[in-house]
Design an enzyme around this catalytic site. Structure first.
Site, PDB file in Angstrom:
ATOM      1  N   LYS A 214       1.119 -12.443   7.151  1.00 53.69           N
ATOM      2  CA  LYS A 214      -0.056 -11.779   6.592  1.00 53.69           C
ATOM      3  C   LYS A 214      -0.513 -12.626   5.421  1.00 53.69           C
ATOM      4  O   LYS A 214       0.213 -12.788   4.435  1.00 53.69           O
ATOM      5  CB  LYS A 214       0.275 -10.363   6.121  1.00 53.69           C
ATOM      6  CG  LYS A 214      -0.902  -9.678   5.410  1.00 53.69           C
ATOM      7  CD  LYS A 214      -0.538  -8.294   4.881  1.00 53.69           C
ATOM      8  CE  LYS A 214      -1.706  -7.673   4.127  1.00 53.69           C
ATOM      9  NZ  LYS A 214      -1.372  -6.326   3.580  1.00 53.69           N
TER      10      LYS A 214
ATOM     11  N   ILE B 197      -3.720  -6.550   8.839  1.00 50.31           N
ATOM     12  CA  ILE B 197      -2.842  -5.549   8.230  1.00 50.31           C
ATOM     13  C   ILE B 197      -3.664  -4.928   7.109  1.00 50.31           C
ATOM     14  O   ILE B 197      -3.882  -5.536   6.068  1.00 50.31           O
ATOM     15  CB  ILE B 197      -1.522  -6.171   7.756  1.00 50.31           C
ATOM     16  CG1 ILE B 197      -0.787  -6.769   8.970  1.00 50.31           C
ATOM     17  CG2 ILE B 197      -0.650  -5.117   7.063  1.00 50.31           C
ATOM     18  CD1 ILE B 197       0.526  -7.457   8.639  1.00 50.31           C
TER      19      ILE B 197
ATOM     20  N   TYR C  94       4.595 -12.541   4.186  1.00 50.24           N
ATOM     21  CA  TYR C  94       3.459 -11.909   3.506  1.00 50.24           C
ATOM     22  C   TYR C  94       3.156 -12.688   2.242  1.00 50.24           C
ATOM     23  O   TYR C  94       3.978 -12.746   1.322  1.00 50.24           O
ATOM     24  CB  TYR C  94       3.805 -10.453   3.198  1.00 50.24           C
ATOM     25  CG  TYR C  94       2.747  -9.647   2.474  1.00 50.24           C
ATOM     26  CD1 TYR C  94       1.413 -10.034   2.409  1.00 50.24           C
ATOM     27  CD2 TYR C  94       3.088  -8.444   1.850  1.00 50.24           C
ATOM     28  CE1 TYR C  94       0.459  -9.281   1.753  1.00 50.24           C
ATOM     29  CE2 TYR C  94       2.145  -7.669   1.188  1.00 50.24           C
ATOM     30  CZ  TYR C  94       0.840  -8.092   1.146  1.00 50.24           C
ATOM     31  OH  TYR C  94      -0.106  -7.333   0.490  1.00 50.24           O
TER      32      TYR C  94
ATOM     33  N   THR D 193       0.824  -1.208   0.000  1.00 51.76           N
ATOM     34  CA  THR D 193       0.000   0.000   0.000  1.00 51.76           C
ATOM     35  C   THR D 193       0.856   1.255   0.000  1.00 51.76           C
ATOM     36  O   THR D 193       0.427   2.314  -0.462  1.00 51.76           O
ATOM     37  CB  THR D 193      -0.950  -0.009   1.214  1.00 51.76           C
ATOM     38  OG1 THR D 193      -1.659  -1.252   1.228  1.00 51.76           O
ATOM     39  CG2 THR D 193      -1.951   1.133   1.167  1.00 51.76           C
TER      40      THR D 193
END
Length: 290
Positions: A160, A202, A132, A44
């Site tokens: 995540k 997250i 992740y 992001t």
């Protein structure tokens, strides 16, 4: 070690450079709203378009501004293992509380390659590591069996998981037997994951609805299922609209409307298509965010 609403921070830009002033203001915004931890220079945060030095600038700025008031998790993903080790070591020296490392993108390593990638990194740094997995962006899916192997390494403490699949959460929890924390990487299903054993989320949505996301997580941790799901239902239109185009295009537009940032993106990311403006603005007004 980390729990609750963990925001995947955007990286404010101005004149195609990192906007340090607004980045510092975002840290203060999240601390005031009750966000539990910050991820700097993740997906992001447009990490894919940041140079090595820009990633370090973002990480250092967030750590300095947070002043130990909330944990800072540094996005240090790089495709080459040696480059990832170098960036992670630098983030550790700056004072990051953990490293957040996405699977390598585009090159499509095998499961054994993923195991060796992460195990080499973990052996090279004295910092907690959060894996992740986001196959929709990387074309690389780290399977639960590989996660279970990596969970045996002492400083690999979390993952995540962004598939949003409940079966994936259940598989990881079963195979790892509590040796690794799981974080939702999909805002649309975050409440269900939190109520089913995930340690936190997250979140992209937390960039704009920080207080509500923190409250939802708090309710889940207090086993208030009805309250958690009530907030999730309230946020669902926002969750959906923040993914009508590639992240972080919609969330940066929303934050610009809120007066938090200028909204600039770095090419090849472009501004949110005009056809989505009215709907997103309406949702922001309904949630009293503007």
């Amino acid at each position: 070690m980390f729990s609750g609403s963990i925001v995947a921070l955007v990286t404010p830009m101005r004149n195609d450079s990192v906007d340090v002033h607004h980045l510092r203001e975002l840290v203060e915004f999240h601390i005031a709203k009750g966000t539990h931890a910050l991820v700097a220079a993740g997906t992001t945060g447009e990490a894919g378009t940041l140079s090595h030095s820009e990633k370090l600038l973002v990480i250092k700025t967030v750590i300095e501004q947070a002043k130990e008031r909330v944990p800072v998790i540094a996005g240090t993903a790089m495709n080459a293992t040696k480059d990832c080790i170098e960036l992670t070591q630098q983030a550790m020296e700056y004072g990051a509380h953990a490293a957040f490392i996405m699977t390598p993108a585009y090159i499509k390593p095998t499961q054994e390659g993923l195991y060796l990638h992460y195990s080499h990194i973990a052996q090279s740094v004295a910092i907690p590591i959060i894996l992740y997995n986001v196959p929709g962006r990387t074309a690389c899916d780290m399977l639960p069996e590989t996660v279970a192997r990596l969970a045996k390494i002492s400083n690999i403490i979390g993952i995540k998981e962004a598939t949003g699949q409940m079966t994936r959460l259940q598989q990881i929890l079963r195979l790892c037997e509590g040796s690794i924390d799981v974080y939702s990487g999909d805002d649309l299903t975050a409440a269900q994951w939190l109520l089913s054993g995930a340690k936190g989320v997250i979140s992209v949505t937390a960039n704009v609805a920080a207080k509500l996301m923190a409250k939802m997580c708090d309710l889940a941790m207090d086993d208030d299922q009805a309250g958690c799901l009530r907030i999730q239902e309230q946020l669902m239109p926002l969750h959906e609209l923040l993914f009508v185009e590639s992240n972080p295009i919609p969330v940066k537009w929303a934050m610009k409307k809120m007066g938090l940032i200028g909204g600039e993106l770095r090419l090849p990311m472009t501004e949110l298509s005009e056809k989505h403006h009215q709907a997103l603005e309406k949702v922001l007004k309904n949630l009293e965010l503007i």
